[in-house]
Design a protein around this motif. Structure first.
Motif, PDB file in Angstrom:
ATOM      1  N   ALA A   5       1.805   6.885  10.364  1.00 37.82           N
ATOM      2  CA  ALA A   5       0.812   6.009  11.010  1.00 37.82           C
ATOM      3  C   ALA A   5      -0.582   6.638  10.946  1.00 37.82           C
ATOM      4  O   ALA A   5      -1.582   5.949  10.697  1.00 37.82           O
ATOM      5  CB  ALA A   5       1.210   5.742  12.457  1.00 37.82           C
ATOM      6  N   GLU A   6      -0.665   7.959  11.170  1.00 37.40           N
ATOM      7  CA  GLU A   6      -1.955   8.653  11.124  1.00 37.40           C
ATOM      8  C   GLU A   6      -2.496   8.680   9.700  1.00 37.40           C
ATOM      9  O   GLU A   6      -3.703   8.525   9.480  1.00 37.40           O
ATOM     10  CB  GLU A   6      -1.796  10.073  11.658  1.00 37.40           C
ATOM     11  N   LEU A   7      -1.609   8.867   8.709  1.00 37.23           N
ATOM     12  CA  LEU A   7      -2.025   8.862   7.308  1.00 37.23           C
ATOM     13  C   LEU A   7      -2.618   7.504   6.936  1.00 37.23           C
ATOM     14  O   LEU A   7      -3.652   7.424   6.271  1.00 37.23           O
ATOM     15  CB  LEU A   7      -0.829   9.189   6.412  1.00 37.23           C
ATOM     16  N   GLU A   8      -1.960   6.422   7.391  1.00 40.51           N
ATOM     17  CA  GLU A   8      -2.458   5.078   7.107  1.00 40.51           C
ATOM     18  C   GLU A   8      -3.755   4.786   7.856  1.00 40.51           C
ATOM     19  O   GLU A   8      -4.630   4.081   7.348  1.00 40.51           O
ATOM     20  CB  GLU A   8      -1.404   4.038   7.488  1.00 40.51           C
ATOM     21  N   LYS A   9      -3.876   5.343   9.047  1.00 40.81           N
ATOM     22  CA  LYS A   9      -5.106   5.143   9.829  1.00 40.81           C
ATOM     23  C   LYS A   9      -6.294   5.793   9.123  1.00 40.81           C
ATOM     24  O   LYS A   9      -7.401   5.242   9.101  1.00 40.81           O
ATOM     25  CB  LYS A   9      -4.920   5.747  11.224  1.00 40.81           C
ATOM     26  N   GLN A  10      -6.065   6.969   8.530  1.00 40.10           N
ATOM     27  CA  GLN A  10      -7.132   7.665   7.825  1.00 40.10           C
ATOM     28  C   GLN A  10      -7.419   7.047   6.455  1.00 40.10           C
ATOM     29  O   GLN A  10      -8.509   7.206   5.910  1.00 40.10           O
ATOM     30  CB  GLN A  10      -6.776   9.143   7.658  1.00 40.10           C
ATOM     31  N   ASN A  11      -6.416   6.328   5.917  1.00 40.81           N
ATOM     32  CA  ASN A  11      -6.560   5.708   4.592  1.00 40.81           C
ATOM     33  C   ASN A  11      -6.027   4.264   4.648  1.00 40.81           C
ATOM     34  O   ASN A  11      -4.912   3.982   4.190  1.00 40.81           O
ATOM     35  CB  ASN A  11      -5.793   6.511   3.539  1.00 40.81           C
ATOM     36  N   PRO A  12      -6.785   3.344   5.217  1.00 41.34           N
ATOM     37  CA  PRO A  12      -6.310   1.961   5.429  1.00 41.34           C
ATOM     38  C   PRO A  12      -5.863   1.264   4.139  1.00 41.34           C
ATOM     39  O   PRO A  12      -5.025   0.367   4.180  1.00 41.34           O
ATOM     40  CB  PRO A  12      -7.538   1.262   6.029  1.00 41.34           C
ATOM     41  N   ALA A  13      -6.389   1.693   2.989  1.00 45.69           N
ATOM     42  CA  ALA A  13      -6.070   1.018   1.715  1.00 45.69           C
ATOM     43  C   ALA A  13      -4.619   1.190   1.303  1.00 45.69           C
ATOM     44  O   ALA A  13      -4.112   0.437   0.463  1.00 45.69           O
ATOM     45  CB  ALA A  13      -6.987   1.550   0.605  1.00 45.69           C
ATOM     46  N   LYS A  31       0.509  -0.682   0.087  1.00 37.06           N
ATOM     47  CA  LYS A  31       1.109  -0.048  -1.080  1.00 37.06           C
ATOM     48  C   LYS A  31       0.429   1.284  -1.363  1.00 37.06           C
ATOM     49  O   LYS A  31      -0.782   1.419  -1.213  1.00 37.06           O
ATOM     50  CB  LYS A  31       0.989  -0.970  -2.296  1.00 37.06           C
ATOM     51  N   LEU A  32       1.227   2.271  -1.776  1.00 31.39           N
ATOM     52  CA  LEU A  32       0.710   3.585  -2.150  1.00 31.39           C
ATOM     53  C   LEU A  32       0.645   3.654  -3.671  1.00 31.39           C
ATOM     54  O   LEU A  32       1.674   3.771  -4.348  1.00 31.39           O
ATOM     55  CB  LEU A  32       1.638   4.682  -1.597  1.00 31.39           C
ATOM     56  N   ASN A  33      -0.571   3.566  -4.212  1.00 27.17           N
ATOM     57  CA  ASN A  33      -0.743   3.520  -5.663  1.00 27.17           C
ATOM     58  C   ASN A  33      -0.879   4.915  -6.253  1.00 27.17           C
ATOM     59  O   ASN A  33      -1.595   5.780  -5.708  1.00 27.17           O
ATOM     60  CB  ASN A  33      -1.984   2.703  -6.030  1.00 27.17           C
ATOM     61  N   VAL A  34      -0.191   5.131  -7.386  1.00 27.40           N
ATOM     62  CA  VAL A  34      -0.292   6.409  -8.098  1.00 27.40           C
ATOM     63  C   VAL A  34      -1.732   6.605  -8.565  1.00 27.40           C
ATOM     64  O   VAL A  34      -2.369   5.679  -9.076  1.00 27.40           O
ATOM     65  CB  VAL A  34       0.663   6.438  -9.310  1.00 27.40           C
ATOM     66  N   GLY A  35      -2.257   7.819  -8.367  1.00 27.68           N
ATOM     67  CA  GLY A  35      -3.628   8.129  -8.771  1.00 27.68           C
ATOM     68  C   GLY A  35      -4.655   7.901  -7.682  1.00 27.68           C
ATOM     69  O   GLY A  35      -5.809   8.344  -7.808  1.00 27.68           O
ATOM     70  N   TYR A  36      -4.258   7.209  -6.614  1.00 26.19           N
ATOM     71  CA  TYR A  36      -5.205   6.965  -5.517  1.00 26.19           C
ATOM     72  C   TYR A  36      -5.527   8.297  -4.834  1.00 26.19           C
ATOM     73  O   TYR A  36      -4.643   9.119  -4.579  1.00 26.19           O
ATOM     74  CB  TYR A  36      -4.607   5.995  -4.508  1.00 26.19           C
ATOM     75  N   VAL A  37      -6.814   8.523  -4.554  1.00 26.45           N
ATOM     76  CA  VAL A  37      -7.234   9.774  -3.918  1.00 26.45           C
ATOM     77  C   VAL A  37      -7.322   9.564  -2.408  1.00 26.45           C
ATOM     78  O   VAL A  37      -8.146   8.794  -1.920  1.00 26.45           O
ATOM     79  CB  VAL A  37      -8.591  10.256  -4.468  1.00 26.45           C
ATOM     80  N   LEU A  38      -6.450  10.258  -1.717  1.00 26.81           N
ATOM     81  CA  LEU A  38      -6.411  10.162  -0.254  1.00 26.81           C
ATOM     82  C   LEU A  38      -7.426  11.121   0.355  1.00 26.81           C
ATOM     83  O   LEU A  38      -7.671  12.212  -0.176  1.00 26.81           O
ATOM     84  CB  LEU A  38      -5.015  10.532   0.258  1.00 26.81           C
ATOM     85  N   THR A  39      -7.986  10.715   1.480  1.00 27.70           N
ATOM     86  CA  THR A  39      -8.819  11.618   2.279  1.00 27.70           C
ATOM     87  C   THR A  39      -8.057  11.903   3.562  1.00 27.70           C
ATOM     88  O   THR A  39      -7.818  11.003   4.368  1.00 27.70           O
ATOM     89  CB  THR A  39     -10.180  10.978   2.598  1.00 27.70           C
ATOM     90  N   ILE A  40      -7.681  13.152   3.730  1.00 26.26           N
ATOM     91  CA  ILE A  40      -6.825  13.525   4.859  1.00 26.26           C
ATOM     92  C   ILE A  40      -7.536  14.566   5.711  1.00 26.26           C
ATOM     93  O   ILE A  40      -7.981  15.610   5.207  1.00 26.26           O
ATOM     94  CB  ILE A  40      -5.474  14.082   4.363  1.00 26.26           C
ATOM     95  N   ARG A  41      -7.628  14.265   6.992  1.00 24.48           N
ATOM     96  CA  ARG A  41      -8.245  15.197   7.933  1.00 24.48           C
ATOM     97  C   ARG A  41      -7.146  16.045   8.555  1.00 24.48           C
ATOM     98  O   ARG A  41      -6.204  15.544   9.146  1.00 24.48           O
ATOM     99  CB  ARG A  41      -9.007  14.429   9.013  1.00 24.48           C
TER     100      ARG A  41
END
Length: 376
Positions: free
Chosen positions: A180-188, A192-202
């Motif tokens: 839930a926290e991962l999705e909150k930081q990265n709403p996109a 779906k979790l797309n390969v190659g997408y760059v996550l920003t994680i605090r």
């Protein structure tokens, strides 16, 4: 004239000294020497010496002199003691809407059996909204656990590229946060979790440094073979296949928390959302939250994982039934607790929606079919 003035001056000085040395306390209901001594931070003996003529049983509205050893501090303490609210009575819980005995037992780290022993009426009357139930004295609510006193770590932002076959659950676990926290930081990535997408994680600086050091000292794990990666898009018909994950007990607890969070949701044929679930739809929604894809129907779900005996059932296993006189499996639930030969499971029932039931109930005991282990 001078003599009279001197006498008045001495009387006034003694009065001021007396008020400075003692506090005048008016006796109210429940007061006694011990209570007053504790309230004003003095000894019972000191109060008795200051009031030699006071009776053993204090009279209402009478006045006692309390030794004022430290004027400012004692007065301040007296105000704090008198104004502070009495502590809340421990060992009780008010039942809220949609709460269950199982949910309350988990909140207070006690068994359902202990709750029933402490509240005999639950056996006959069940839970009622607003009801006050007794919690065994050795229970501690998770919400009441004292916060750990540690210095707050400095948070930093880390960029993380999604690799093939990776899942939200595995990435969240890598950084020590929830999905839930991962999705909150990265709403996109919610849908779906797309390969190659760059996550920003605090995350904390310490965690970021340790991950960086780990990546420098070892090659990146193959995400296909990594035990931390939860299976994605699984529709398996081989009953010998078991999804293997690292620290499966943690994932199982999260699955149970997710499923039981829907308790009270109505039954809906074909439903897979909070608008309504059927039995297999509840399992699909629960596992989907952790990127594990189950087949659509209960009979198809009965073909995945590994069959185990009822005596070997564990939390997180799927439990199957043949109801309404059917010859094939048509109902499924998830095991949430096993004790003394009794299996409790969360499921979506046609007559009650999402709820927790037991194999000790005649209906489910009679229609039980099998237990499958899908996580290990």
């Amino acid at each position: 004239m001078i003599f009279r003035f001197t006498v008045l001056f001495l009387f006034f000085s003694l009065s001021v000294f007396s008020q400075d040395k003692y506090i005048r306390h008016k006796i109210s209901k429940g007061d006694n020497m011990s209570v007053l001594a504790k309230k004003y931070g003095v000894k019972t003996k000191d109060i008795a010496e200051a009031n030699p003529d006071a009776p053993k049983i204090l009279k209402l509205n009478s006045v006692l002199l309390i030794p004022n050893k430290n004027k400012a501090v004692t007065a301040k303490t007296a105000v704090i003691v008198s104004n502070s609210a009495p502590p809340a009575t421990p060992g009780s819980h008010e039942v809220l809407a949609k709460e269950t005995l199982w949910g309350i037992s988990k909140k207070y780290n006690v068994s359902v059996e202990d709750l029933k022993k402490a509240n005999p009426l639950l056996e006959t009357e069940g839970l009622k909204i607003g009801q006050q139930i007794t919690i065994p004295s050795n229970a501690i609510a998770e919400t009441e656990k004292p916060a750990e006193t540690s210095s707050a770590p400095t948070d930093v932002e880390v960029s993380r590229e999604v690799q093939p076959k990776e899942t939200k659950y595995a990435i969240a676990k890598e950084f020590g946060i929830s999905v839930a926290e991962l999705e909150k930081q990265n709403p996109a990535i919610k849908k779906k979790l797309n390969v190659g997408y760059v996550l920003t994680i605090r995350t904390s600086k310490e965690k970021a440094d340790s991950l960086q050091a780990l990546s420098q000292n070892s090659q990146i794990k193959d995400p296909v073979s990594s035990p931390e990666v939860a299976a994605e898009n699984i529709v398996v018909k081989d009953s010998s296949t078991v999804i293997r994950v690292e620290n499966s007990s943690d994932l199982i607890d999260r699955l149970i928390e997710s499923a039981t969070g829907n308790i009270g949701t109505r039954y809906r044929s074909g439903g897979t959302t909070k608008a309504g679930f059927d039995c297999s739809g509840l399992m699909i929604c629960t596992f989907n939250n952790f990127d594990i894809r189950l087949p659509r129907s209960s009979i198809e779900q009965s073909r995945i994982g590994m069959k185990v005996s009822a005596n070997e059932a564990q939390k997180g296993d799927l439990i199957f039934f043949k109801t309404n006189g059917r010859r094939h499996i048509n109902h499924v639930g998830m095991v949430v607790e096993v004790a003394d030969g009794e299996i409790k499971f969360v499921h979506s029932s046609t007559h009650g929606g999402v709820m927790i039931s037991s194999t000790k109930e005649a209906y489910y005991g009679r229609n039980f079919s099998q237990v499958n282990r899908v996580l290990q």
